[in-house]
Design a protein around this motif. Sequence first.
Motif, PDB file in Angstrom:
ATOM      1  N   UNK A   3       1.192   7.885  -3.852  1.00  0.00           N
ATOM      2  CA  UNK A   3       0.270   7.085  -3.051  1.00  0.00           C
ATOM      3  C   UNK A   3       0.613   5.602  -3.160  1.00  0.00           C
ATOM      4  N   UNK A   4       1.037   5.166  -4.352  1.00  0.00           N
ATOM      5  CA  UNK A   4       1.440   3.778  -4.538  1.00  0.00           C
ATOM      6  C   UNK A   4       2.706   3.449  -3.757  1.00  0.00           C
ATOM      7  N   UNK A   5       3.639   4.389  -3.725  1.00  0.00           N
ATOM      8  CA  UNK A   5       4.895   4.141  -3.025  1.00  0.00           C
ATOM      9  C   UNK A   5       4.696   3.942  -1.536  1.00  0.00           C
ATOM     10  N   UNK A   6       3.681   4.550  -0.970  1.00  0.00           N
ATOM     11  CA  UNK A   6       3.430   4.446   0.459  1.00  0.00           C
ATOM     12  C   UNK A   6       2.359   3.415   0.800  1.00  0.00           C
ATOM     13  N   UNK A   7       1.850   2.709  -0.181  1.00  0.00           N
ATOM     14  CA  UNK A   7       0.768   1.758   0.036  1.00  0.00           C
ATOM     15  C   UNK A   7       1.297   0.440   0.609  1.00  0.00           C
ATOM     16  N   UNK A   8       0.953   0.192   1.852  1.00  0.00           N
ATOM     17  CA  UNK A   8       1.360  -1.073   2.469  1.00  0.00           C
ATOM     18  C   UNK A   8       0.556  -2.236   1.912  1.00  0.00           C
ATOM     19  N   UNK A 109      14.393 -13.172  -0.048  1.00  0.00           N
ATOM     20  CA  UNK A 109      14.098 -11.733  -0.151  1.00  0.00           C
ATOM     21  C   UNK A 109      12.677 -11.377   0.296  1.00  0.00           C
ATOM     22  N   UNK A 110      11.741 -12.272   0.044  1.00  0.00           N
ATOM     23  CA  UNK A 110      10.359 -12.033   0.487  1.00  0.00           C
ATOM     24  C   UNK A 110      10.301 -11.999   2.009  1.00  0.00           C
ATOM     25  N   UNK A 111      11.027 -12.889   2.648  1.00  0.00           N
ATOM     26  CA  UNK A 111      11.069 -12.899   4.106  1.00  0.00           C
ATOM     27  C   UNK A 111      11.659 -11.628   4.683  1.00  0.00           C
ATOM     28  N   UNK A 112      12.755 -11.179   4.110  1.00  0.00           N
ATOM     29  CA  UNK A 112      13.362  -9.929   4.566  1.00  0.00           C
ATOM     30  C   UNK A 112      12.435  -8.733   4.349  1.00  0.00           C
ATOM     31  N   UNK A 113      11.737  -8.726   3.207  1.00  0.00           N
ATOM     32  CA  UNK A 113      10.791  -7.635   2.947  1.00  0.00           C
ATOM     33  C   UNK A 113       9.630  -7.657   3.939  1.00  0.00           C
ATOM     34  N   UNK A 114       9.161  -8.829   4.311  1.00  0.00           N
ATOM     35  CA  UNK A 114       8.091  -8.915   5.312  1.00  0.00           C
ATOM     36  C   UNK A 114       8.551  -8.426   6.672  1.00  0.00           C
ATOM     37  N   UNK A 115       9.760  -8.799   7.050  1.00  0.00           N
ATOM     38  CA  UNK A 115      10.308  -8.318   8.325  1.00  0.00           C
ATOM     39  C   UNK A 115      10.421  -6.801   8.308  1.00  0.00           C
ATOM     40  N   UNK A 116      10.931  -6.251   7.203  1.00  0.00           N
ATOM     41  CA  UNK A 116      11.064  -4.809   7.087  1.00  0.00           C
ATOM     42  C   UNK A 116       9.679  -4.135   7.121  1.00  0.00           C
ATOM     43  N   UNK A 117       8.688  -4.730   6.504  1.00  0.00           N
ATOM     44  CA  UNK A 117       7.352  -4.174   6.479  1.00  0.00           C
ATOM     45  C   UNK A 117       6.743  -4.133   7.881  1.00  0.00           C
ATOM     46  N   UNK A 118       6.961  -5.180   8.659  1.00  0.00           N
ATOM     47  CA  UNK A 118       6.415  -5.216  10.009  1.00  0.00           C
ATOM     48  C   UNK A 118       7.159  -4.296  10.974  1.00  0.00           C
ATOM     49  N   UNK A 119       8.427  -3.995  10.681  1.00  0.00           N
ATOM     50  CA  UNK A 119       9.187  -3.085  11.533  1.00  0.00           C
ATOM     51  C   UNK A 119       8.812  -1.616  11.319  1.00  0.00           C
ATOM     52  N   UNK A 120       8.267  -1.323  10.105  1.00  0.00           N
ATOM     53  CA  UNK A 120       7.859   0.059   9.834  1.00  0.00           C
ATOM     54  C   UNK A 120       6.612   0.399  10.623  1.00  0.00           C
ATOM     55  N   UNK A 121       6.514   1.667  10.950  1.00  0.00           N
ATOM     56  CA  UNK A 121       5.352   2.101  11.728  1.00  0.00           C
ATOM     57  C   UNK A 121       4.247   2.562  10.835  1.00  0.00           C
TER      58      UNK A 121
END
Length: 121
Positions: A3-8, A109-121
């Motif tokens: 559950x933690x691994x999938x927690x946005x 790296x924080x910026x790249x992680x945010x971009x990746x987070x917003x690209x996920x559905x």
Amino acid sequence: MDKLKNSKILRVVMLVAMSIFAGMVVAYYWDNDSLESIKYLPMRVLIFVFGYILIQISKRFVFRKQNWWDWLYYIGLIAVILPVYFVSDTSLATFQLVAKIGTIFLIIPVGFDLVQLFKEK
């Protein structure tokens, strides 16, 4: 643990905390230009760096996925440490530039992680 691994929400909280810590470190180096301020770091800056490292390490354990940009923050850490040991009156301008530009790698790296987070559905 799954559950933690999938927690946005957890990812967002970690990224916000990392961006705050990184922003405080970058702001310190961009605001201070004296030899003493670069050679003798205040405790609050060290706490921000330590907090950033702890979150980065815990992020690796909680979210097993490793990205190529997760290693960029080491450049920022090196930029924080190098002036402490090697700066002198004659090399102050060089190490100021190294510290100012190098600490930006804490934010990338924080910026790249945010971009990746917003690209996920």
